[in-house]
Design an enzyme around this catalytic site. Structure first.
Site, short mmCIF file in Angstrom:
data_model
loop_
_atom_site.label_atom_id
_atom_site.label_comp_id
_atom_site.label_asym_id
_atom_site.label_seq_id
_atom_site.Cartn_x
_atom_site.Cartn_y
_atom_site.Cartn_z
N LYS A 155 10.84 44.60 50.24
CA LYS A 155 9.55 44.40 49.58
C LYS A 155 8.50 44.04 50.64
CE LYS A 155 11.58 44.23 45.43
NZ LYS A 155 12.69 45.05 45.05
N ASP A 172 15.93 33.14 44.25
CA ASP A 172 15.84 34.54 44.67
C ASP A 172 14.35 34.82 44.89
OD1 ASP A 172 15.59 37.28 44.81
OD2 ASP A 172 16.77 37.71 43.01
N TRP A 195 15.99 40.69 36.62
CA TRP A 195 16.82 40.32 37.76
C TRP A 195 17.49 38.97 37.58
CZ3 TRP A 195 18.77 43.96 40.34
CH2 TRP A 195 18.05 45.14 40.54
C1 LIG Z 1 13.96 39.82 42.38
C2 LIG Z 1 15.08 40.77 42.70
N1 LIG Z 1 16.32 40.28 42.86
C3 LIG Z 1 17.37 41.08 43.13
C4 LIG Z 1 17.21 42.44 43.27
C5 LIG Z 1 18.40 43.31 43.63
O1 LIG Z 1 18.29 43.62 44.96
P1 LIG Z 1 19.24 44.65 45.75
O2 LIG Z 1 18.91 46.00 45.26
O3 LIG Z 1 18.88 44.42 47.18
O4 LIG Z 1 20.63 44.25 45.47
C6 LIG Z 1 15.93 42.99 43.11
C7 LIG Z 1 15.74 44.44 43.26
O5 LIG Z 1 14.67 44.97 43.32
C8 LIG Z 1 14.84 42.13 42.82
O6 LIG Z 1 13.60 42.62 42.67
#
Ligand SMILES: Cc1ncc(COP(=O)(O)O)c(C=O)c1O
Length: 359
Positions: free
Chosen positions: A197, A173, A103
């Protein structure tokens, strides 16, 4: 499948009590007489719900008054773009990124559309199995910001330490560990987390930002991509995800009233993770844990079997016992058990017992 044994990485398990409350509210919210799915977002009831949700988040996370809380949409992926649009575009500064997994490697790719990017640390050489020491980073004080991911959901890596305050704005994040543990909000300039989550169902993305930092963002952006527009509109610039915010508030109430706050939740989460890691360590002749021991995540336990051919059979055995969501991320394969707040300690104990039973 069984809700209490849903170890999915996201959308993940929600507390059973919240699921029951949601069932009633889909039929009708007692004080309104109508379904939560048909509540108008400009109603006084919803305005009050938004205030409650914000107050509850502020209480749980001890968010200082100098911070703004926003309820946005577009998931955490949109934050990968909104952050550089608002804080990098036209500044002639550099965005510093830590790339520690799947990510965090997505964020700099989006930032590159808006300006210069410097990857100050990458875990690629260790196949993303470790993390840097946040206290000894060599930060450029004139950069636009530092961005990192506090819990790598795919690889199962979690920063145990917080960053020291620096002159560099810090953006994190926290999609997969916000509300799972105590966090000193004052160390950060902007935190974001999608809901699916530990916060609630998919749809809403929470942004917690130092108001002064938010006000420093560039102007002339399309409205939906401009933090200041959402701030001015109290997160109701357009139709917000009413349902997700409603459930997020129920989760906050559950954390406050039933769990007794974030410190208690953290201690339960530590027990859950320790139980599972101990079991996997006991069977180290069968399993390899992806993360180096110092960086093991309390939220996502990522592992594989020495005998990869046995994984499908092992997962099938667990599925027959009602466990679900245990397949690893498509980029890594293997097995992943996500221990979000909604998973109870006894479900982890059951999983550990089933692992022992298998061997
Ligand atoms: C740490 C993290 N950041 C970003 C994301 C992307 O999130 P989204 O699917 O809400 O765009 C995820 C997806 O699981 C994630 O685990």
């Amino acid at each position: 499948m069984n809700n209490s044994r849903n170890f999915s990485a996201g959308p993940g398990a929600l507390p059973l009590k919240v699921l029951q409350q949601v069932q009633t509210s889909v039929d009708k919210i007692p004080e309104l007489g109508i379904s939560i799915l048909g509540v108008n977002h400009r109603s006084e009831w919803f305005a009050s719900l938004m205030r409650q949700a914000e107050d509850n988040l502020r209480q749980l996370l001890c968010i200082p008054d100098t911070y703004t809380v926003l309820f946005l949409q577009g998931g955490s992926s949109l934050q990968f773009s909104m952050i550089p649009m608002n804080f990098l575009r036209g500044t002639n500064k550099v965005a510093q990124h830590i790339v520690s997994g799947y990510w965090s490697s997505k964020a700099p790719k989006e930032a590159m559309h808006e300006g210069k990017v410097n990857i100050i640390w990458s875990g690629e050489d260790s196949n993303f199995s470790s993390l840097p020491d946040l206290r000894s980073l060599n930060l450029d004080r004139n950069s636009a910001y530092l961005h990192y991911v506090s819990n790598e959901t795919v690889e199962g890596l979690e920063f145990g330490q917080t960053i020291e305050s620096t002159d560099t704005p810090i953006i994190v994040d926290m999609s997969s560990n916000l509300l799972s543990r105590s966090v000193d909000i004052s160390k950060y300039d902007l935190i974001y987390a999608h809901a699916q989550k530990n916060l609630g169902p998919a749809g809403v993305t929470v942004v917690i930002a130092k108001t002064e930092f938010l006000n420093s963002s560039v102007s002339s952006l399309p409205s939906m991509l401009d933090y200041k527009i959402h701030q001015k509109a109290n997160s109701i610039y357009n139709t917000p995800c009413v349902f997700s915010i409603y459930v997020l508030n129920l989760v906050c109430e559950w954390l406050i009233k039933d769990v007794g706050g974030i410190a208690n939740m953290q201690s339960i989460n530590e027990k859950k993770a320790s139980l599972l890691y101990k079991t996997l360590d006991r069977y180290s002749n069968q399993f390899v844990i992806h993360a180096s021991p110092a960086y093991r995540s309390n939220m996502n336990v990522v592992f594989k079997m020495h005998d990869r051919n046995n994984e499908a059979l092992f997962l099938k055995f667990l599925a027959q016992k009602g466990f679900s969501g245990l397949e690893g991320h498509r980029s890594l394969g293997g097995i992943r058990a996500s221990l979000y707040n909604g998973i109870e300690l006894n479900a982890v104990q059951d999983l550990c017992d089933s692992i022992s039973e298998y061997f």
